[in-house]
Design an enzyme around this catalytic site. Structure first.
Site, PDB file in Angstrom:
ATOM      1  N   ARG A  40       1.364   3.493  -3.207  1.00 56.24           N
ATOM      2  CA  ARG A  40       0.427   4.558  -3.510  1.00 56.24           C
ATOM      3  C   ARG A  40       1.058   5.943  -3.369  1.00 56.24           C
ATOM      4  O   ARG A  40       0.661   6.884  -4.041  1.00 56.24           O
ATOM      5  CB  ARG A  40      -0.731   4.357  -2.531  1.00 56.24           C
ATOM      6  N   ASP A  54      -3.522   5.682   4.251  1.00 56.32           N
ATOM      7  CA  ASP A  54      -4.143   7.010   4.188  1.00 56.32           C
ATOM      8  C   ASP A  54      -4.085   7.730   5.539  1.00 56.32           C
ATOM      9  O   ASP A  54      -3.891   8.947   5.596  1.00 56.32           O
ATOM     10  CB  ASP A  54      -5.590   6.906   3.691  1.00 56.32           C
ATOM     11  N   GLY A  95     -14.698  -5.401  11.299  1.00 59.12           N
ATOM     12  CA  GLY A  95     -13.347  -5.417  11.845  1.00 59.12           C
ATOM     13  C   GLY A  95     -12.467  -4.333  11.265  1.00 59.12           C
ATOM     14  O   GLY A  95     -11.344  -4.129  11.694  1.00 59.12           O
ATOM     15  N   HIS A  96     -12.990  -3.629  10.259  1.00 61.11           N
ATOM     16  CA  HIS A  96     -12.198  -2.606   9.595  1.00 61.11           C
ATOM     17  C   HIS A  96     -11.886  -1.453  10.542  1.00 61.11           C
ATOM     18  O   HIS A  96     -10.747  -1.010  10.631  1.00 61.11           O
ATOM     19  CB  HIS A  96     -12.946  -2.113   8.370  1.00 61.11           C
ATOM     20  N   ASN A 107      -3.215  -1.891   5.279  1.00 59.44           N
ATOM     21  CA  ASN A 107      -4.237  -0.938   5.706  1.00 59.44           C
ATOM     22  C   ASN A 107      -3.549   0.343   6.215  1.00 59.44           C
ATOM     23  O   ASN A 107      -2.368   0.329   6.502  1.00 59.44           O
ATOM     24  CB  ASN A 107      -5.059  -1.560   6.852  1.00 59.44           C
ATOM     25  N   CYS A 108      -4.331   1.417   6.250  1.00 58.81           N
ATOM     26  CA  CYS A 108      -3.947   2.633   6.988  1.00 58.81           C
ATOM     27  C   CYS A 108      -2.904   3.521   6.317  1.00 58.81           C
ATOM     28  O   CYS A 108      -2.392   4.436   6.950  1.00 58.81           O
ATOM     29  CB  CYS A 108      -3.463   2.314   8.396  1.00 58.81           C
ATOM     30  N   LYS A 157      -9.268  -2.209  13.168  1.00 62.52           N
ATOM     31  CA  LYS A 157      -7.922  -2.128  12.604  1.00 62.52           C
ATOM     32  C   LYS A 157      -7.477  -0.678  12.478  1.00 62.52           C
ATOM     33  O   LYS A 157      -6.323  -0.344  12.734  1.00 62.52           O
ATOM     34  CB  LYS A 157      -7.912  -2.762  11.207  1.00 62.52           C
ATOM     35  N   LEU A 209       0.820  -1.210   0.000  1.00 62.47           N
ATOM     36  CA  LEU A 209       0.000   0.000   0.000  1.00 62.47           C
ATOM     37  C   LEU A 209       0.855   1.262   0.000  1.00 62.47           C
ATOM     38  O   LEU A 209       0.378   2.339  -0.327  1.00 62.47           O
ATOM     39  CB  LEU A 209      -0.944  -0.004   1.203  1.00 62.47           C
ATOM     40  N   ASN A 210       2.133   1.116   0.372  1.00 63.43           N
ATOM     41  CA  ASN A 210       3.024   2.279   0.338  1.00 63.43           C
ATOM     42  C   ASN A 210       3.315   2.719  -1.100  1.00 63.43           C
ATOM     43  O   ASN A 210       3.720   3.854  -1.323  1.00 63.43           O
ATOM     44  CB  ASN A 210       4.337   1.966   1.059  1.00 63.43           C
TER      45      ASN A 210
END
Ligand SMILES: *[C@@H]1O[C@H](CO)[C@@H](O)[C@H](O)[C@H]1NC(C)=O
Length: 330
Positions: A146, A258, A293-294, A255-256, A297, A143-144
């Site tokens: 991005r 952003d 569960g999102h 995740n995360c 997290k 995801l990095n």
């Protein structure tokens, strides 16, 4: 009415008729005057600026096409229809100068996809306008990716967007205008909030607040990068200056990224982001954010990042930017 009165007598009938005619006449005149009044009002409203300035003034055009625009940074994953739809839409927006597609799939983009997108970009750009189209191919899926630094960027402004949401050009250009007023700030359409956990169970002191708490309190402290403008320098900062442990955490948890970006910009500016009003159109099915569960997290991320930064950099605010042309009543 006339036939009935003619039984009574000619003279009364004539009187009545005359009265009726003059009444109808004055009604017509009134109607005509009323129409003139409305017409004048409409005219004045349409020419309000010159009306206010006695005919010798006009407002400067809001045309931003002659200045440097923005780079569309679009994240995609095996949804070629959505990608085509998005690119096709955003190339019609006047401020767009460059498109970077963040590609993290194991296989490179197919020739037919590249050909198709190039064709879309060409057919949507007229006259001497040029839009750059670049695939940023990544070896590993993270995801990095991005927020990888862009080499030789064409613009200072980045419009970061997911492939499954579309904003009309008017919304995009409006948010771009807001960003131009505050180029160090994140400006976007999806606000989120960090809440303070009063109970402090599990040692967490913050809770990630989604759409509801923002709607309920009108307060937010993050703008999600799935639809936001920020300065290109933040890509360099994210790639090169973020703590390695944080990048590792984002990669491992998928995740995360952003939230990490929001923390980084808030830490650099000590100021809140700006929420710009925009019309949102979701074109794909909802992604991971709708799964259970999102938010747990996300809460973990907020607490982890706060301890990595050594403080809570996010700044809450209630400001929302709206287009004043649509808000005529002050
Ligand atoms: C947060 O900002 C401070 C002051 O500018 C800086 O020294 C620090 O490296 C930043 N922290 C992170 C994690 O980027």
């Amino acid at each position: 009415m006339v036939t009935r009165t003619s039984l009574v007598g000619r003279r009364t009938a004539q009187k009545f008729r005359q009265a009726a005619i003059s009444a109808a006449g004055s009604l017509k005149i009134k109607l005509l005057l009323f129409c003139c009044f409305i017409f004048t009002l409409t005219l004045l409203a349409n020419r309000a600026p010159s009306f206010l300035g006695c005919g010798q003034q006009s407002i400067p055009p809001l045309d931003r096409t002659s200045r440097k625009g923005y780079t569309l940074l679009i994240n995609t994953w095996k949804r070629y229809d959505l990608l085509k739809q998005s690119i096709s839409h955003y190339t019609s927006c006047p401020g767009l100068d460059s498109i970077h597609i963040v590609w993290s799939e194991p296989d490179p983009p197919s020739d037919s996809l590249v050909k198709f997108l190039n064709h879309i970009v060409k057919s949507n750009t007229k006259n001497d306008r040029y839009i750059e189209l670049i695939f940023d191919i990544n070896k590993e899926d993270s995801l990095n990716n991005r927020f990888k630094e862009i080499k030789n960027p064409m613009t200072d402004a980045v419009f970061s967007i997911d492939d499954d949401i579309i904003f009309p050009c008017s919304s995009v250009e409006f948010a771009f205008g807001v960003w131009q007023s505050a180029p160090d700030t994140m400006v976007g359409f999806v606000p989120r909030i960090h809440l303070i956990n009063q109970l402090k169970e599990n040692g967490n002191s913050y809770i990630y607040g989604g759409w509801w708490p923002v709607w309920w309190t009108g307060t937010y402290s993050m703008i999600l990068s799935k639809a936001s403008f920020f300065h290109i320098k933040y890509l360099h900062m994210y790639t090169n200056e973020m703590p390695a442990s944080l990048l590792e955490y984002v990669k491992r948890n998928r995740n995360c990224e952003d939230i990490a970006m929001s923390f980084m910009v808030a830490n650099a500016t000590n100021a809140p982001p700006i929420w710009a009003k925009g019309n949102i159109f979701e074109i794909g099915s909802t992604g991971i954010s709708s799964l259970g569960g999102h938010s747990k997290k996300r809460t973990e991320c907020v607490n982890r990042f706060a301890s990595l930064f050594g403080r809570m950099p996010l700044v809450p605010t209630n400001v929302k930017a709206i287009d004043s042309r649509g808000a005529w009543f002050w």
